[in-house]
Write a protein that holds these residues in place. Structure first.
Motif, PDB file in Angstrom:
ATOM      1  N   ALA A 119      47.477  40.713  35.336  1.00  0.00           N
ATOM      2  CA  ALA A 119      47.125  42.091  35.692  1.00  0.00           C
ATOM      3  C   ALA A 119      48.376  42.921  35.956  1.00  0.00           C
ATOM      4  N   ALA A 153      46.873  47.323  39.189  1.00  0.00           N
ATOM      5  CA  ALA A 153      45.539  46.755  39.420  1.00  0.00           C
ATOM      6  C   ALA A 153      45.207  46.725  40.904  1.00  0.00           C
ATOM      7  N   ARG A 182      37.556  52.000  32.602  1.00  0.00           N
ATOM      8  CA  ARG A 182      38.871  52.441  33.081  1.00  0.00           C
ATOM      9  C   ARG A 182      39.548  53.414  32.118  1.00  0.00           C
ATOM     10  N   TRP A 202      46.558  44.912  30.901  1.00  0.00           N
ATOM     11  CA  TRP A 202      46.024  43.597  31.235  1.00  0.00           C
ATOM     12  C   TRP A 202      46.213  42.697  30.010  1.00  0.00           C
ATOM     13  N   PHE A 212      34.898  46.475  30.395  1.00  0.00           N
ATOM     14  CA  PHE A 212      35.965  46.566  31.396  1.00  0.00           C
ATOM     15  C   PHE A 212      36.924  47.706  31.033  1.00  0.00           C
ATOM     16  N   ASP A 271      40.389  44.643  44.555  1.00  0.00           N
ATOM     17  CA  ASP A 271      38.994  44.307  44.259  1.00  0.00           C
ATOM     18  C   ASP A 271      38.814  43.946  42.785  1.00  0.00           C
ATOM     19  N   GLU A 272      39.618  44.527  41.905  1.00  0.00           N
ATOM     20  CA  GLU A 272      39.559  44.161  40.492  1.00  0.00           C
ATOM     21  C   GLU A 272      39.996  42.710  40.303  1.00  0.00           C
ATOM     22  N   SER A 302      37.284  40.326  41.669  1.00  0.00           N
ATOM     23  CA  SER A 302      36.076  40.251  40.853  1.00  0.00           C
ATOM     24  C   SER A 302      36.296  39.386  39.615  1.00  0.00           C
TER      25      SER A 302
END
Length: 242
Positions: free
Chosen positions: A56, A60, A89, A43, A85, A63-64, A67
């Motif tokens: 991204a 990815a 992950r 990212w 964040f 939903d990521e 959000s």
């Protein structure tokens, strides 16, 4: 920076995130990366003023992306947000760092000469691995037409080096490394001066990126007249390529 340089800098950032007039005034999340970021595995995030731009990776999830688009700019400009964040992950935060720009020749200075990639690789082999990784120098040495500078120690071997990496089609991006036992002598400033002078004289401007925690690098950039412009970080598995 003068207005023309700022327009060139902003054009580069617009192309990186593929945004328009919302540059530095809105939140955008791009998925997947633009052509400039290509297959970058992490990212990539940058912010300035009221603008935050997130790019991204292909991996990815929807939903990521959703959000992040719902987050306010102030939250996305908080390094702690990105630390959480990344932790969720199993990734690392690379940065944050400040991108600084200079379009006035700081002068060539003394005690620095042109160096070869081979000499700089010898320097990399002599310093701690963490220092070599932090500098990102090794990534730049394989670029075509690399422009490099060095400072010699008493034994004739390099104790510091600077490379101008490619930025917007020309060698403008200052990357440097000074061996631990040679620090505190102003070598970083001298090497940065030589590299920045070359970039400004031949290609109009230079860029200097340093992490917030790298105080000597930030101070060297300030001494040379580099102007802080925006903040950037990356979320990925540990790498110097942010």
């Amino acid at each position: 920076m003068d207005e023309r340089t700022q327009q060139r800098v902003d054009a580069w950032w617009r192309a990186l995130f593929e945004v328009g007039d919302e540059l530095w005034s809105a939140v955008t999340v791009r998925h997947p990366h633009s052509a400039l970021l290509g297959d970058y595995e992490g990212w990539y995030v940058a912010w300035r003023d009221a603008g935050v731009h997130v790019s991204a990776p292909t991996s990815a999830a929807a939903d990521e992306i959703a959000s992040l688009r719902d987050e306010p700019a102030l939250a996305l400009q908080d390094a702690a947000f990105w630390a959480a964040f990344a932790h969720q992950r199993g990734l690392d935060v690379i940065g944050p760092g400040v991108h600084r720009y200079l379009d006035v020749d700081p002068g060539v200075g003394h005690g620095v000469r042109e160096a070869s990639p081979h000499e700089l690789r010898r320097l990399l082999a002599r310093v701690p691995e963490a220092d070599a990784w932090e500098s990102g120098l090794d990534d730049r040495l394989d670029e075509p037409g690399v422009v490099a500078f060095g400072a010699d120690g008493a034994d004739g071997e390099l104790v510091g080096g600077a490379v101008l990496g490619e930025l917007d089609g020309a060698p403008r991006n200052v990357t440097l490394l000074v061996a631990p036992d040679a620090r505190g002598r102003g070598l970083g400033t001298g090497l940065g001066r030589a590299a920045a002078s070359y970039a400004v004289r031949h290609h109009g401007y230079a860029r200097w990126r340093s992490r917030d925690t790298n105080v000597p690098s930030s101070r060297a950039a300030e001494r040379l007249g580099f102007e802080p412009y925006c903040t950037q970080l990356a979320i990925r598995r540990g790498s110097s390529g942010a």
